[in-house]
Motif scaffolding. Structure first.
Motif, PDB file in Angstrom:
ATOM      1  N   LEU A 237       0.838  -1.212   0.000  1.00 47.02           N
ATOM      2  CA  LEU A 237       0.000   0.000   0.000  1.00 47.02           C
ATOM      3  C   LEU A 237       0.869   1.256   0.000  1.00 47.02           C
ATOM      4  CD1 LEU A 237      -2.857  -1.040   2.456  1.00 47.02           C
ATOM      5  CD2 LEU A 237      -3.140  -0.437   0.035  1.00 47.02           C
ATOM      6  N   GLN A 238       1.985   1.218   0.737  1.00 41.23           N
ATOM      7  CA  GLN A 238       2.898   2.372   0.753  1.00 41.23           C
ATOM      8  C   GLN A 238       3.505   2.612  -0.624  1.00 41.23           C
ATOM      9  OE1 GLN A 238       5.748   1.373   3.768  1.00 41.23           O
ATOM     10  NE2 GLN A 238       4.328   1.801   5.459  1.00 41.23           N
ATOM     11  N   ILE A 239       3.868   1.526  -1.299  1.00 40.47           N
ATOM     12  CA  ILE A 239       4.468   1.666  -2.634  1.00 40.47           C
ATOM     13  C   ILE A 239       3.430   2.228  -3.610  1.00 40.47           C
ATOM     14  CG2 ILE A 239       5.537   0.418  -4.572  1.00 40.47           C
ATOM     15  CD1 ILE A 239       6.536  -1.615  -2.370  1.00 40.47           C
ATOM     16  N   VAL A 240       2.210   1.698  -3.562  1.00 38.03           N
ATOM     17  CA  VAL A 240       1.147   2.213  -4.435  1.00 38.03           C
ATOM     18  C   VAL A 240       0.912   3.695  -4.153  1.00 38.03           C
ATOM     19  CG1 VAL A 240      -1.339   2.100  -4.929  1.00 38.03           C
ATOM     20  CG2 VAL A 240       0.006  -0.013  -4.780  1.00 38.03           C
ATOM     21  N   ASP A 241       0.958   4.064  -2.877  1.00 37.88           N
ATOM     22  CA  ASP A 241       0.743   5.462  -2.524  1.00 37.88           C
ATOM     23  C   ASP A 241       1.860   6.347  -3.086  1.00 37.88           C
ATOM     24  OD1 ASP A 241      -0.951   7.354  -1.019  1.00 37.88           O
ATOM     25  OD2 ASP A 241       0.921   7.734   0.058  1.00 37.88           O
ATOM     26  N   GLU A 242       3.082   5.871  -2.988  1.00 38.94           N
ATOM     27  CA  GLU A 242       4.218   6.646  -3.499  1.00 38.94           C
ATOM     28  C   GLU A 242       4.123   6.820  -5.023  1.00 38.94           C
ATOM     29  OE1 GLU A 242       8.076   5.145  -2.297  1.00 38.94           O
ATOM     30  OE2 GLU A 242       9.089   6.192  -3.953  1.00 38.94           O
ATOM     31  N   VAL A 243       3.828   5.715  -5.716  1.00 39.00           N
ATOM     32  CA  VAL A 243       3.749   5.748  -7.182  1.00 39.00           C
ATOM     33  C   VAL A 243       2.601   6.653  -7.643  1.00 39.00           C
ATOM     34  CG1 VAL A 243       3.211   4.330  -9.207  1.00 39.00           C
ATOM     35  CG2 VAL A 243       4.841   3.494  -7.500  1.00 39.00           C
ATOM     36  N   THR A 244       1.451   6.501  -7.018  1.00 38.93           N
ATOM     37  CA  THR A 244       0.282   7.271  -7.465  1.00 38.93           C
ATOM     38  C   THR A 244       0.379   8.738  -7.036  1.00 38.93           C
ATOM     39  OG1 THR A 244      -0.978   6.527  -5.533  1.00 38.93           O
ATOM     40  CG2 THR A 244      -1.292   5.303  -7.585  1.00 38.93           C
ATOM     41  N   PHE A 245       1.143   9.011  -5.967  1.00 38.68           N
ATOM     42  CA  PHE A 245       1.436  10.402  -5.598  1.00 38.68           C
ATOM     43  C   PHE A 245       2.142  11.095  -6.764  1.00 38.68           C
ATOM     44  CE2 PHE A 245       4.848  13.276  -4.321  1.00 38.68           C
ATOM     45  CZ  PHE A 245       4.169  14.271  -3.637  1.00 38.68           C
TER      46      PHE A 245
END
Ligand SMILES: [Zn+2]
Length: 321
Positions: A237-245
């Protein structure tokens, strides 16, 4: 006799071809391998042969065909139909329009592959007829097409819409194929997502289902990251958040200048679906001018691999009729 448009999507491994009717419906589609031998000099001959063979197979004559719209993986000289450079194919200043017209006897319109995918999505896909649209494709790299008032933005020397090379990390970012560092492509491509995940796994010993995949297979993919995120894996979830940020931020910058109606996310990574679209939209809304955010609908592409051939057909329809 109903006339057909020929759409061709020229990629590094396959050439996708289709006969399409005036309504953008595919009559017949097929693909051939891309022959990159001898600096890609045989590619146009193979396309011409493939069209002739298909006509024979369907028992149709060439009179059916109005022309060819082709997308190539590189910047295009719109005045001549030459490809400035297509590294994947070994082309440099390749006269694609001239060669293909000579080989097929049909008129040819040339554009960039991401641009024709954007046009395809505008005409028959997620764009739903929106005339102001941004397409971003998340695949091995990050590609893009920008459509303003129904027209593709090519820019001065064919590099319009290079969304993948918006700088997301100004200092200390990863190296990009374009020669810069910190490009959006280094973060939001399938390759970039896998790289970020691998670095995170190496750096921490946080428990995660991704770690199990990594230990078993020796690598993690973008798909693994989204699959784990859907299962509420914290690290994923953290990685998805970073990428989509970074995606949301870059798209907001772009949208603040263009005020689009649709932002379409395509490419292999877009198979992550609504989870991806919603996460991008959440970040986008933070960074877009409120009136821009209000107008822009962030959606997943619907045409998949057909976007390019349908967009190619649109080029024929709008340029040759
Ligand atoms: Zn770059």
């Amino acid at each position: 006799m109903e006339q057909w448009l020929v759409g061709v999507d020229l990629g590094g491994t396959t050439v996708k071809l289709a006969f399409v009717n005036m309504y953008g419906e595919i009559i017949c589609k097929w693909e051939i391998p891309t022959d990159k031998s001898e600096q890609g000099k045989h590619i146009t001959t193979h396309i011409a042969k493939a069209i002739d063979e298909k006509l024979r197979e369907l028992d149709e004559s060439k009179e059916r065909l109005i022309g060819i719209g082709i997308g190539a993986p590189g910047p295009v000289n719109m005045a001549t139909g030459d490809i400035y450079e297509a590294v994947n194919l070994g082309w440099k200043n390749f006269p694609l329009k001239d060669r293909l017209e000579m080989e097929t006897g049909l008129p040819v319109v040339v554009d960039n592959d991401a641009n024709i995918a954007a046009i395809g999505e505008m005409w028959k896909g997620a764009g739903d007829g929106a005339k102001n649209l941004i397409l971003v494709t998340l695949g091995t790299g990050v590609g893009g097409g920008v459509i303003v008032n129904g027209q593709i933005v090519h820019g001065t020397n064919g590099a319009g819409g290079e969304i993948g090379h918006i700088t997301s990390i100004p200092e200390g970012g990863a190296s990009c194929n374009c020669g810069k560092t910190g490009c959006l492509e280094t973060i939001a491509s399938a390759t970039g997502i896998a790289r970020i995940a691998t670095e995170r796994l190496q750096r921490t010993d946080e428990p995660s289902s991704l770690r199990d995949v990594w230990k078993q297979v020796g690598a993690v993919t973008a798909k693994d990251v989204f699959d784990a995120a859907k299962e509420n894996d914290t690290l994923a979830l953290q990685i998805v958040d970073e990428v989509t940020f970074h995606l949301g931020l870059a798209l907001a910058h772009l949208a603040n200048g263009l005020n689009p109606e649709k932002i379409v996310i395509g490419g292999g990574v877009s198979k992550a679906g609504s989870m991806l679209a919603q996460a991008v939209a959440r970040h986008f809304k933070r960074f877009a001018f409120p009136r821009v955010a209000e107008a822009a609908d962030i959606v997943i592409a619907t045409l998949g691999n057909d976007a390019g051939v349908i967009g190619g057909a649109w080029l024929v329809k709008t340029n040759m009729m």
